[in-house]
Design an enzyme around this catalytic site. Sequence first.
Site, PDB file in Angstrom:
ATOM      1  N   HIS A 102       0.936  -1.155   0.162  1.00 25.61           N
ATOM      2  CA  HIS A 102      -0.058  -0.194   0.419  1.00 25.61           C
ATOM      3  C   HIS A 102       0.587   1.105   0.088  1.00 25.61           C
ATOM      4  CE1 HIS A 102       0.405  -1.163   4.039  1.00 25.61           C
ATOM      5  NE2 HIS A 102       0.832  -0.208   4.357  1.00 25.61           N
ATOM      6  N   HIS A 104       0.849   4.707   1.284  1.00 28.93           N
ATOM      7  CA  HIS A 104       0.371   6.522   2.046  1.00 28.93           C
ATOM      8  C   HIS A 104       0.077   7.952   1.049  1.00 28.93           C
ATOM      9  CE1 HIS A 104       0.607   4.272   5.736  1.00 28.93           C
ATOM     10  NE2 HIS A 104       1.271   3.500   5.322  1.00 28.93           N
TER      11      HIS A 104
HETATM   12  P1  5GP Z   1       2.360   0.442   6.830  1.00 24.42           P
HETATM   13  O1  5GP Z   1       3.261   0.577   8.609  1.00 24.42           O
HETATM   14  O2  5GP Z   1       2.313  -1.164   6.694  1.00 24.42           O
HETATM   15  O3  5GP Z   1       2.497   1.260   6.108  1.00 24.42           O
HETATM   16  O4  5GP Z   1       0.617   1.047   7.205  1.00 24.42           O
HETATM   17  C1  5GP Z   1      -0.582   0.682   7.779  1.00 24.42           C
HETATM   18  C2  5GP Z   1      -1.228   1.697   8.046  1.00 24.42           C
HETATM   19  O5  5GP Z   1      -2.728   0.444   8.122  1.00 24.42           O
HETATM   20  C3  5GP Z   1      -0.911   2.160   8.726  1.00 24.42           C
HETATM   21  O6  5GP Z   1      -0.769   3.781   9.060  1.00 24.42           O
HETATM   22  C4  5GP Z   1      -2.201   2.184  10.089  1.00 24.42           C
HETATM   23  O7  5GP Z   1      -3.160   3.224  10.676  1.00 24.42           O
HETATM   24  C5  5GP Z   1      -3.432   1.729   8.624  1.00 24.42           C
HETATM   25  N1  5GP Z   1      -4.280   0.747   9.696  1.00 24.42           N
HETATM   26  C6  5GP Z   1      -3.627  -0.467  10.069  1.00 24.42           C
HETATM   27  N2  5GP Z   1      -5.539  -0.961  10.555  1.00 24.42           N
HETATM   28  C7  5GP Z   1      -6.090  -0.830  10.173  1.00 24.42           C
HETATM   29  C8  5GP Z   1      -7.547  -1.055   9.375  1.00 24.42           C
HETATM   30  O8  5GP Z   1      -8.087  -1.914  10.187  1.00 24.42           O
HETATM   31  N3  5GP Z   1      -8.213  -0.319   8.632  1.00 24.42           N
HETATM   32  C9  5GP Z   1      -7.530   0.725   7.971  1.00 24.42           C
HETATM   33  N4  5GP Z   1      -8.406   1.592   7.431  1.00 24.42           N
HETATM   34  N5  5GP Z   1      -6.579   1.588   8.065  1.00 24.42           N
HETATM   35  C10 5GP Z   1      -5.667   0.629   9.018  1.00 24.42           C
END
Ligand code: 5GP
Length: 141
Positions: A102, A104
Amino acid sequence: MAYDSNNIFAKILRGEIPSHKVYEDDDAIVFMDVMPQSPGHALIVPKAASRNLLDADPSVLSKIVPLVQKVAVAAKSAFAADGVSIAQFNEEAGGQTVFHLHFHVIPRYAGQSLITHARQMEDNAVLAANAEKLKAALSKS
Ligand code: 5GP
Protein backbone atom coordinates in the site's frame (compact mmCIF):
# COMPACT_ATOMS: atom_id res chain seq x y z
CA MET A 1 8.76 -13.94 3.58
CA ALA A 2 5.60 -15.27 1.96
CA TYR A 3 2.40 -13.26 1.53
CA ASP A 4 -0.16 -14.02 4.26
CA SER A 5 -3.75 -13.56 3.04
CA ASN A 6 -5.00 -13.05 6.62
CA ASN A 7 -3.62 -9.51 6.76
CA ILE A 8 -6.15 -6.72 7.48
CA PHE A 9 -6.03 -5.15 4.00
CA ALA A 10 -6.69 -8.52 2.32
CA LYS A 11 -9.74 -8.80 4.61
CA ILE A 12 -10.88 -5.30 3.55
CA LEU A 13 -10.35 -6.25 -0.12
CA ARG A 14 -12.49 -9.37 0.39
CA GLY A 15 -15.19 -7.28 2.11
CA GLU A 16 -14.76 -9.19 5.38
CA ILE A 17 -14.17 -6.02 7.39
CA PRO A 18 -15.44 -2.50 6.69
CA SER A 19 -13.48 0.52 5.53
CA HIS A 20 -14.20 4.15 4.62
CA LYS A 21 -13.89 3.52 0.91
CA VAL A 22 -13.10 6.40 -1.44
CA TYR A 23 -12.50 4.66 -4.77
CA GLU A 24 -12.35 1.22 -6.34
CA ASP A 25 -11.54 -0.16 -9.79
CA ASP A 26 -10.47 -3.57 -11.14
CA ASP A 27 -6.91 -3.13 -9.88
CA ALA A 28 -7.05 -1.13 -6.66
CA ILE A 29 -9.00 0.26 -3.76
CA VAL A 30 -8.54 3.54 -1.88
CA PHE A 31 -9.77 3.98 1.71
CA MET A 32 -9.08 6.20 4.69
CA ASP A 33 -6.37 5.24 7.18
CA VAL A 34 -8.07 4.62 10.55
CA MET A 35 -5.09 6.11 12.39
CA PRO A 36 -4.40 9.15 10.20
CA GLN A 37 -1.09 10.97 10.52
CA SER A 38 -2.87 14.08 9.23
CA PRO A 39 -6.57 14.70 8.42
CA GLY A 40 -7.39 13.06 5.07
CA HIS A 41 -4.64 10.40 5.23
CA ALA A 42 -5.64 7.79 2.62
CA LEU A 43 -4.26 4.41 1.57
CA ILE A 44 -3.96 3.20 -2.03
CA VAL A 45 -4.02 -0.59 -2.09
CA PRO A 46 -3.52 -2.74 -5.20
CA LYS A 47 -5.80 -5.79 -5.32
CA ALA A 48 -2.96 -8.05 -6.45
CA ALA A 49 -1.34 -9.92 -3.56
CA SER A 50 2.16 -8.89 -2.54
CA ARG A 51 3.69 -8.17 0.88
CA ASN A 52 5.11 -4.85 -0.26
CA LEU A 53 7.07 -3.13 -3.04
CA LEU A 54 9.91 -5.65 -2.84
CA ASP A 55 7.88 -8.62 -4.12
CA ALA A 56 5.35 -6.69 -6.24
CA ASP A 57 4.93 -7.39 -9.94
CA PRO A 58 6.20 -4.34 -11.88
CA SER A 59 2.99 -4.34 -13.92
CA VAL A 60 1.06 -3.74 -10.67
CA LEU A 61 3.35 -0.82 -9.81
CA SER A 62 2.95 0.75 -13.24
CA LYS A 63 -0.84 0.83 -12.72
CA ILE A 64 -0.82 1.96 -9.10
CA VAL A 65 1.50 4.98 -9.31
CA PRO A 66 -0.81 7.00 -11.60
CA LEU A 67 -3.61 6.33 -9.08
CA VAL A 68 -1.36 7.46 -6.21
CA GLN A 69 -0.76 10.68 -8.16
CA LYS A 70 -4.50 11.17 -8.78
CA VAL A 71 -5.35 10.70 -5.10
CA ALA A 72 -2.49 13.01 -4.03
CA VAL A 73 -3.74 15.80 -6.30
CA ALA A 74 -7.33 15.28 -5.08
CA ALA A 75 -6.24 15.16 -1.41
CA LYS A 76 -4.27 18.42 -1.70
CA SER A 77 -7.40 20.11 -3.02
CA ALA A 78 -9.96 18.35 -0.78
CA PHE A 79 -8.10 19.12 2.45
CA ALA A 80 -6.66 22.52 1.39
CA ALA A 81 -3.18 21.17 2.05
CA ASP A 82 0.10 22.98 1.34
CA GLY A 83 1.77 19.74 0.26
CA VAL A 84 1.38 15.96 0.23
CA SER A 85 3.67 13.24 1.56
CA ILE A 86 3.67 9.83 -0.13
CA ALA A 87 4.93 7.02 2.11
CA GLN A 88 5.48 3.34 1.47
CA PHE A 89 7.15 1.00 3.98
CA ASN A 90 8.77 -2.38 3.39
CA GLU A 91 9.07 -5.07 6.08
CA GLU A 92 9.04 -4.51 9.83
CA ALA A 93 12.51 -2.97 9.87
CA GLY A 94 11.33 -0.56 7.18
CA GLY A 95 8.36 0.57 9.30
CA GLN A 96 5.69 -1.63 7.70
CA THR A 97 2.88 -2.85 9.97
CA VAL A 98 0.35 -4.30 7.47
CA PHE A 99 1.86 -6.77 5.03
CA HIS A 100 -0.09 -6.11 1.84
CA LEU A 101 1.40 -3.49 -0.52
CA HIS A 102 0.00 0.00 0.00
CA PHE A 103 0.92 3.64 -0.49
CA HIS A 104 0.09 6.39 2.02
CA VAL A 105 -1.17 9.76 0.75
CA ILE A 106 -0.84 12.27 3.59
CA PRO A 107 -1.94 15.92 3.30
CA ARG A 108 0.69 18.27 4.79
CA TYR A 109 0.54 21.80 6.17
CA ALA A 110 3.36 24.32 6.39
CA GLY A 111 5.04 24.18 9.79
CA GLN A 112 3.01 21.18 11.02
CA SER A 113 4.65 17.88 11.86
CA LEU A 114 2.89 14.54 11.45
CA ILE A 115 1.01 12.58 14.11
CA THR A 116 2.97 9.37 14.91
CA HIS A 117 2.48 6.51 12.45
CA ALA A 118 -0.29 3.96 13.23
CA ARG A 119 -0.86 5.15 16.82
CA GLN A 120 -4.07 7.19 17.25
CA MET A 121 -7.53 5.96 16.17
CA GLU A 122 -9.77 8.58 14.47
CA ASP A 123 -13.56 8.87 15.01
CA ASN A 124 -15.69 7.03 12.45
CA ALA A 125 -17.69 10.19 11.70
CA VAL A 126 -14.52 12.15 10.89
CA LEU A 127 -13.22 9.33 8.67
CA ALA A 128 -16.57 9.11 6.86
CA ALA A 129 -16.66 12.89 6.28
CA ASN A 130 -13.09 12.90 4.98
CA ALA A 131 -13.81 9.95 2.68
CA GLU A 132 -16.70 11.95 1.17
CA LYS A 133 -14.49 15.04 0.70
CA LEU A 134 -11.81 13.00 -1.06
CA LYS A 135 -14.39 11.16 -3.16
CA ALA A 136 -15.86 14.48 -4.30
CA ALA A 137 -12.42 15.88 -5.24
CA LEU A 138 -11.54 12.67 -7.13
CA SER A 139 -14.77 12.77 -9.10
CA LYS A 140 -13.80 16.24 -10.38
CA SER A 141 -10.38 15.08 -11.63
P1 5GP B 1 2.19 0.48 7.23
O1 5GP B 1 2.87 0.70 8.54
O2 5GP B 1 2.03 -1.00 6.97
O3 5GP B 1 2.81 1.22 6.09
O4 5GP B 1 0.77 1.14 7.36
C1 5GP B 1 -0.38 0.49 7.74
C2 5GP B 1 -1.42 1.56 7.95
O5 5GP B 1 -2.66 0.93 8.07
C3 5GP B 1 -1.22 2.39 9.22
O6 5GP B 1 -1.10 3.76 8.86
C4 5GP B 1 -2.46 2.12 10.05
O7 5GP B 1 -2.93 3.26 10.69
C5 5GP B 1 -3.44 1.60 9.03
N1 5GP B 1 -4.37 0.60 9.52
C6 5GP B 1 -4.14 -0.42 10.40
N2 5GP B 1 -5.25 -1.16 10.56
C7 5GP B 1 -6.20 -0.61 9.77
C8 5GP B 1 -7.57 -0.95 9.52
O8 5GP B 1 -8.14 -1.88 10.06
N3 5GP B 1 -8.24 -0.16 8.63
C9 5GP B 1 -7.66 0.90 8.00
N4 5GP B 1 -8.41 1.61 7.16
N5 5GP B 1 -6.36 1.25 8.23
C10 5GP B 1 -5.65 0.50 9.09
